[in-house]
Design a protein around this motif. Structure first.
Motif, PDB file in Angstrom:
ATOM      1  N   UNK A  38       0.779  -1.226   0.153  1.00 60.72           N
ATOM      2  CA  UNK A  38      -0.024  -0.060   0.082  1.00 60.72           C
ATOM      3  C   UNK A  38       0.969   1.286   0.076  1.00 60.72           C
ATOM      4  N   UNK A  39       2.015   1.332   0.771  1.00 66.85           N
ATOM      5  CA  UNK A  39       2.953   2.482   0.883  1.00 66.85           C
ATOM      6  C   UNK A  39       3.553   2.586  -0.565  1.00 66.85           C
ATOM      7  N   UNK A  40       3.877   1.421  -1.256  1.00 68.19           N
ATOM      8  CA  UNK A  40       4.496   1.458  -2.663  1.00 68.19           C
ATOM      9  C   UNK A  40       3.398   2.241  -3.495  1.00 68.19           C
ATOM     10  N   UNK A  41       2.251   1.704  -3.516  1.00 67.85           N
ATOM     11  CA  UNK A  41       1.174   2.429  -4.226  1.00 67.85           C
ATOM     12  C   UNK A  41       1.032   3.801  -4.028  1.00 67.85           C
ATOM     13  N   UNK A  42       1.065   4.143  -3.009  1.00 70.10           N
ATOM     14  CA  UNK A  42       0.908   5.561  -2.640  1.00 70.10           C
ATOM     15  C   UNK A  42       2.117   6.431  -3.110  1.00 70.10           C
ATOM     16  N   UNK A  43       3.375   5.959  -2.716  1.00 71.13           N
ATOM     17  CA  UNK A  43       4.277   6.722  -3.453  1.00 71.13           C
ATOM     18  C   UNK A  43       4.613   6.721  -5.007  1.00 71.13           C
ATOM     19  N   UNK A  44       4.098   5.353  -5.337  1.00 68.34           N
ATOM     20  CA  UNK A  44       4.001   5.651  -7.154  1.00 68.34           C
ATOM     21  C   UNK A  44       2.956   6.430  -7.567  1.00 68.34           C
ATOM     22  N   UNK A  45       1.818   6.539  -6.818  1.00 68.78           N
ATOM     23  CA  UNK A  45       0.793   7.543  -7.242  1.00 68.78           C
ATOM     24  C   UNK A  45       1.353   9.069  -7.280  1.00 68.78           C
ATOM     25  N   UNK A  46       2.288   9.380  -6.330  1.00 73.99           N
ATOM     26  CA  UNK A  46       2.847  10.879  -6.372  1.00 73.99           C
ATOM     27  C   UNK A  46       4.127  10.725  -7.312  1.00 73.99           C
ATOM     28  N   UNK A  47       4.188   9.679  -8.086  1.00 71.40           N
ATOM     29  CA  UNK A  47       5.273   9.822  -9.086  1.00 71.40           C
ATOM     30  C   UNK A  47       6.660   9.588  -8.575  1.00 71.40           C
ATOM     31  N   UNK A  48       6.805   9.235  -7.156  1.00 70.16           N
ATOM     32  CA  UNK A  48       8.039   9.037  -6.447  1.00 70.16           C
ATOM     33  C   UNK A  48       8.912   7.786  -6.712  1.00 70.16           C
ATOM     34  N   UNK A 137      -2.860 -10.403  -3.937  1.00 67.82           N
ATOM     35  CA  UNK A 137      -4.137 -10.984  -3.376  1.00 67.82           C
ATOM     36  C   UNK A 137      -4.574 -12.210  -3.907  1.00 67.82           C
ATOM     37  N   UNK A 138      -5.468 -13.013  -3.368  1.00 71.78           N
ATOM     38  CA  UNK A 138      -5.640 -14.373  -3.762  1.00 71.78           C
ATOM     39  C   UNK A 138      -7.431 -14.436  -3.721  1.00 71.78           C
ATOM     40  N   UNK A 139      -7.595 -15.103  -4.908  1.00 74.78           N
ATOM     41  CA  UNK A 139      -8.870 -15.568  -5.185  1.00 74.78           C
ATOM     42  C   UNK A 139      -9.080 -17.045  -5.070  1.00 74.78           C
ATOM     43  N   UNK A 323     -12.907 -10.088  -8.500  1.00 75.91           N
ATOM     44  CA  UNK A 323     -11.860  -9.398  -8.977  1.00 75.91           C
ATOM     45  C   UNK A 323     -12.017  -7.926  -8.688  1.00 75.91           C
ATOM     46  N   UNK A 324     -13.116  -7.453  -8.656  1.00 73.75           N
ATOM     47  CA  UNK A 324     -13.483  -6.228  -8.281  1.00 73.75           C
ATOM     48  C   UNK A 324     -13.561  -6.113  -7.006  1.00 73.75           C
ATOM     49  N   UNK A 325     -13.977  -6.850  -6.136  1.00 74.48           N
ATOM     50  CA  UNK A 325     -13.701  -6.681  -4.457  1.00 74.48           C
ATOM     51  C   UNK A 325     -12.391  -6.723  -4.033  1.00 74.48           C
ATOM     52  N   UNK A 326     -11.533  -7.683  -4.695  1.00 73.93           N
ATOM     53  CA  UNK A 326     -10.231  -7.828  -4.273  1.00 73.93           C
ATOM     54  C   UNK A 326      -9.355  -6.380  -4.556  1.00 73.93           C
ATOM     55  N   UNK A 327      -9.614  -5.757  -5.893  1.00 68.58           N
ATOM     56  CA  UNK A 327      -9.059  -4.591  -6.244  1.00 68.58           C
ATOM     57  C   UNK A 327      -9.301  -3.649  -5.393  1.00 68.58           C
ATOM     58  N   UNK A 328     -10.553  -3.559  -4.817  1.00 65.57           N
ATOM     59  CA  UNK A 328     -11.220  -2.431  -4.102  1.00 65.57           C
ATOM     60  C   UNK A 328     -10.337  -2.745  -2.677  1.00 65.57           C
ATOM     61  N   UNK A 329     -10.319  -4.064  -2.188  1.00 68.11           N
ATOM     62  CA  UNK A 329      -9.535  -4.024  -0.975  1.00 68.11           C
ATOM     63  C   UNK A 329      -8.142  -3.689  -0.907  1.00 68.11           C
ATOM     64  N   UNK A 330      -7.529  -3.873  -1.947  1.00 73.04           N
ATOM     65  CA  UNK A 330      -6.038  -3.761  -2.246  1.00 73.04           C
ATOM     66  C   UNK A 330      -5.804  -2.041  -2.235  1.00 73.04           C
ATOM     67  N   UNK A 331      -6.832  -1.370  -2.684  1.00 75.03           N
ATOM     68  CA  UNK A 331      -6.545   0.184  -2.834  1.00 75.03           C
ATOM     69  C   UNK A 331      -7.241   0.718  -1.626  1.00 75.03           C
ATOM     70  N   UNK A 332      -7.784   0.250  -0.865  1.00 70.05           N
ATOM     71  CA  UNK A 332      -8.302   0.850   0.280  1.00 70.05           C
ATOM     72  C   UNK A 332      -8.645  -0.262   1.549  1.00 70.05           C
TER      73      UNK A 332
END
Length: 362
Positions: A38-48, A137-139, A323-332
């Motif tokens: 999650x931290x990597x996603x946040x930093x990537x979202x800022x372009x860092x 994540x796992x399905x 798939x949608x639920x797992x993506x939502x969980x990862x993003x939040x």
């Protein structure tokens, strides 16, 4: 350590080393891999930083790697790679898998498939292998009968990646497991009400003993009979030999139809229903005149000699929603946990005709 402080530490590590693996950083910082992702996603979202499969790179390192040749496999879209574990060999699951594939393709998610083994240890090994490959994540569709669901939930809940169960119901020990499933109890009720509306006051239940959906189908069947004040009809539990219903079960059922004891039935699944139609026809018994049938699954029901009315669980939708639920969980990760039940539909065909009216006086 606060989130921003932790991300600052992570950013300095990436800048100093050029690239890091999520698993290694999680161990160094004493936090879960989910937190680091999650931290990597946040930093990537800022372009860092630049996200790559299993970790992150600094922008300068990524640029240099691009100039030098192939980079570590980048994650696509949002960078998500999901592991999918399915049971072997059932005709029921491919539609769920196709739903997963379609949604993953549309959302830029890569799916890594594994097939569950013959023992709980084999199943856990498949999960460990996927986690070692740095899936986000796992399905999971745990194999019916592989191990008690409460034990499976206990070890799955201890994983450091989010988990969504497909077409399985999470129990009291679900922890942070989420689920997307067809409401099989509701589907069974649809079948009972449909037959009752056609004048049938006693409806038999024919269900595969080993199916994970049988307890829910039985539950919905019994609830609908109570609601409609119908007597619980005879129940036939199919214990297949080498994948086929044994001949003695067909004989017992046919005798009940011949005697007029059974005039309507909910049959789980399609293959047994189709075989039953053929067996009854060989005994000069007709569907729906002598026996009205609603089958459960609607995989091959329409291909029967007498096209069968069927309850159709929304299998593709289960895969897509998962798939949608797992993506939502990862993003939040802090979002409320979800258990989604999708309702089946009834597809009416020729096999569930109305009960013939009694013959009048000659």
């Amino acid at each position: 350590m606060l989130a921003e402080e932790r991300r600052e530490v992570l950013l300095r590590l990436i800048e100093r080393r050029g690239a890091v693996k999520v698993k290694d950083v999680a161990e160094e910082m004493g936090v879960s891999a989910v937190t680091v992702r999650q931290d990597v996603r946040e930093l990537a979202g800022r372009g860092l930083v630049v996200r790559v499969h299993g970790g992150a790179m600094s922008p300068s390192a990524a640029q240099a790697a691009d100039a030098a040749g192939p980079t570590p496999r980048p994650a696509r879209g949002q960078g998500n790679v999901f592991g999918l574990v399915v049971p072997p060999g059932s005709y029921y699951y491919p539609e769920i898998i196709r739903g997963v594939q379609d949604a993953a393709r549309a959302q830029g998610v890569r799916i890594v498939l594994a097939v569950s083994g013959e023992t709980p240890a084999d199943n856990q090994e498949q999960v460990r292998r996927l986690i070692a490959a740095d899936v986000d994540g796992l399905l999971l569709m745990p194999r019916a009968g592989l191990e008690p669901m409460d034990l499976a939930e206990k070890w799955l809940a201890g994983l450091d990646v989010p988990v969504v169960l497909l077409d399985r119901r999470a129990g009291g020990q679900a922890g942070r497991l989420e689920q997307v499933a067809s409401d099989h109890a509701y589907g069974a009720g649809l079948a009972v009400r449909h037959l009752a509306e056609r004048g049938h006051g006693r409806i038999a239940l024919v269900a595969r003993v080993e199916s994970p959906n049988t307890p829910l189908i039985r539950e919905g069947y019994a609830a609908a009979c109570r609601e409609l004040r119908l007597p619980a009809g005879p129940e036939y539990g199919i214990e297949p030999a080498d994948g086929a219903a044994p001949a003695e079960w067909f004989e017992e059922f046919a005798r009940a139809v011949e005697a007029g004891e059974v005039r309507a039935a909910l049959v789980h699944n399609d293959l047994d229903a189709v075989a039953l139609v053929g067996f009854l026809q060989a005994r000069d018994l007709r569907v729906p005149e002598d026996l009205a049938i609603v089958t459960y699954d609607d995989e091959v029901a329409e291909l029967s000699d007498v096209p069968l009315t069927a309850v159709a669980p929304p299998k593709r939708a289960v895969g897509a929603w998962a798939v949608d639920l797992l993506r939502r969980r990862i993003s939040d990760p802090a979002a409320p946990l979800a258990e989604l039940l999708l309702r089946p539909e009834l597809h009416v065909r020729e096999s569930s005709g109305a009960l013939p009216a009694p013959a009048g006086p000659a």
